[in-house]
Structure formats: structure tokens, C-alpha cells
Design a protein around this motif. Structure first.
Motif, PDB file in Angstrom:
ATOM      1  N   ILE A  55       0.825  -1.208   0.000  1.00 43.12           N
ATOM      2  CA  ILE A  55       0.000   0.000   0.000  1.00 43.12           C
ATOM      3  C   ILE A  55       0.861   1.261   0.000  1.00 43.12           C
ATOM      4  CG2 ILE A  55      -1.663   1.348   1.341  1.00 43.12           C
ATOM      5  CD1 ILE A  55      -2.865  -1.301   2.279  1.00 43.12           C
ATOM      6  N   GLU A  58      -3.514   5.632   1.902  1.00 38.90           N
ATOM      7  CA  GLU A  58      -4.822   5.284   2.454  1.00 38.90           C
ATOM      8  C   GLU A  58      -5.583   6.571   2.740  1.00 38.90           C
ATOM      9  OE1 GLU A  58      -3.908   2.934   5.898  1.00 38.90           O
ATOM     10  OE2 GLU A  58      -4.232   1.055   4.827  1.00 38.90           O
ATOM     11  N   LYS A  60      -9.142   7.809   4.496  1.00 34.17           N
ATOM     12  CA  LYS A  60     -10.270   7.389   5.320  1.00 34.17           C
ATOM     13  C   LYS A  60     -11.258   8.546   5.447  1.00 34.17           C
ATOM     14  CE  LYS A  60     -11.388   4.792   9.486  1.00 34.17           C
ATOM     15  NZ  LYS A  60     -10.839   4.091  10.673  1.00 34.17           N
ATOM     16  N   MET A  71     -13.001   3.679   3.525  1.00 35.56           N
ATOM     17  CA  MET A  71     -11.555   3.730   3.372  1.00 35.56           C
ATOM     18  C   MET A  71     -11.168   3.333   1.959  1.00 35.56           C
ATOM     19  SD  MET A  71      -8.532   1.729   5.464  1.00 35.56           S
ATOM     20  CE  MET A  71      -8.819   2.671   6.960  1.00 35.56           C
ATOM     21  N   GLN A  73      -7.726   2.304  -0.215  1.00 33.26           N
ATOM     22  CA  GLN A  73      -6.323   1.919  -0.180  1.00 33.26           C
ATOM     23  C   GLN A  73      -5.808   1.840  -1.616  1.00 33.26           C
ATOM     24  OE1 GLN A  73      -6.744  -1.836   1.909  1.00 33.26           O
ATOM     25  NE2 GLN A  73      -6.205  -0.890   3.873  1.00 33.26           N
TER      26      GLN A  73
END
Length: 220
Positions: A55, A58, A60, A71, A73
Motif C-alpha cells: 500500500i 490510504e 479514510k 476507506m 487503499q
């Protein structure tokens, strides 16, 4: 009634070098705030640990009214090799994947719509790129394989090179949806490639090295 959300971001680094109509009136609006940590339930911890090394970013989005979140990713890239189209034109490709996790109690409608056009790089007058979203499902057990285990790139792209990409999915509550994103460059880049999806005013944006492309919509 609009839903208020806060956008939380976490970013890590890695290397990659190579030369509709809304289905809800409640759009997602976001403000940006630093994310210091992510709480992961025990039954998801093993999978999260396995994915973590792939990853890059991210995002959120927290609903401040109902206290639930969405979320996104975005992965680091794989690729950097050449793909040759049926007409003989050569591209340098980068493959990414995105995973959208719906932690809310309502389903989320995802609608991706990418034109078949080429986008000119903002930092280069002679470098263009195309974006493709294949419908092939991701096997997360194969992420360590070449190109994240996507398979034969020629089989995927040869018939779709001049066609628009679209993808529609309903993400159920407490569920997730994942998909590949293939980016083809007319010339190799002189530095790392970073790309990923984010949300602004209910619209999906795909950002390639700082260049934003309209990518579709997402709505509760």
C-alpha cells in the motif's frame, strides 16, 4: 440532508523508476486531516498485515453524523516494462490496484467511467498516458507475483486499447471491493510513478504524479 465527512490520509514511500446519474443525492464531501493510526479489528488484522507492504496511500472518509467510515487503499506500482499494442505502438506500463472498504451500515454505489482518450502529461509535451480498469477480480494471495498476478497483459489490453473503461459495483455494508488500474505511458518517466484514487464532492479522482483525472462517482 448532506453527509459531513472528514478525510484522513496516510502515505508511505517506495520506488518505481522507468524511462451518471447519482444513485443518491447525498454526495461525499471531505476535508483533509492527518491520520496517525488505523484501528483494525482482529479478524481483519492478518489480511491487513499482508496487504500493508503493497500500500502506498490510504484515505479514510469519516461520516461525522453516523460515525462510520469509508476507506480507500491505493497500492504501490508494479511494471515498468513495455507493452506493444496490436498496431505496433509501444507503451511503458504501470499496474496498480485500489481497495475500497465500506464500514457504514448502508451500501455504497461505485461507478467508474474512464474515456478512451489519451491524457497529456502536465510536465511533458510529448508524453501521454491512457488508463484502463479491467473487470478481472484480484486474488490477494497473488500480489507478490509479476504485475500483482493480473495475468497476460496482452490478452487484457489488445481488445480494449481504443475503448473506454467502465466499472459499476455495489459495496455492501462491512464489505470491500477491489480492482486493478493499468496506466500506459507513451514514454518512460524519469522518476517514480505514484497514482491512486481519492474522493472530492462525491466524485472519484485518479491522480497520476500529481495530475488529477475525473474517474467516476461514489455515493451512499
Amino acid at each position: 440532508m448532506k453527509t459531513g465527512l472528514i478525510l484522513l490520509i496516510i502515505m508511505s514511500t517506495g520506488l518505481f523508476s522507468c524511462s451518471q446519474k447519482n444513485k443518491s443525492q447525498n454526495k461525499i464531501n471531505a476535508d483533509i486531516e492527518k491520520l496517525d493510526s488505523i484501528k483494525i479489528t482482529e479478524n481483519k488484522k492478518h489480511q491487513a498485515d499482508n496487504l500493508k507492504r503493497f500500500i502506498d496511500t490510504e484515505y479514510k472518509y469519516i461520516d461525522t453524523i453516523i460515525g462510520k467510515s469509508l476507506m480507500i487503499q491505493n497500492s504501490l506500482p508494479k511494471g515498468g516494462l513495455e507493452y506493444t499494442a496490436p498496431n505496433g505502438k509501444r507503451y511503458v506500463y504501470a499496474i496498480f490496484w485500489t481497495r475500497i472498504i465500506n464500514e457504514a451500515n448502508n451500501p455504497v454505489e461505485l461507478a467508474i467511467d474512464v474515456p478512451a482518450t489519451s491524457f497529456q502529461r502536465i510536465d511533458s509535451s510529448n508524453n501521454y498516458f491512457k488508463i484502463f480498469v479491467p473487470k478481472k477480480r484480484i486474488n490477494f494471495d497473488k500480489l507478490s507475483l509479476l504485475n500483482f498476478g493480473i495475468g497476460d497483459l496482452g490478452v487484457i489490453l489488445d481488445d480494449k486499447l481504443q475503448k473506454a473503461s467502465s466499472l459499476q459495483r455495489t459495496i455492501s455494508p462491512k464489505d470491500a471491493s477491489s480492482f486493478y488500474i493499468i496506466t500506459l505511458f507513451s514514454h518512460g518517466l524519469d522518476g517514480p510513478v505514484r497514482a491512486g484514487i481519492s474522493i472530492k464532492d462525491g466524485n472519484l479522482l485518479y491522480t497520476v504524479n500529481g495530475q488529477e483525472i475525473q474517474f467516476g462517482q461514489i455515493n451512499y
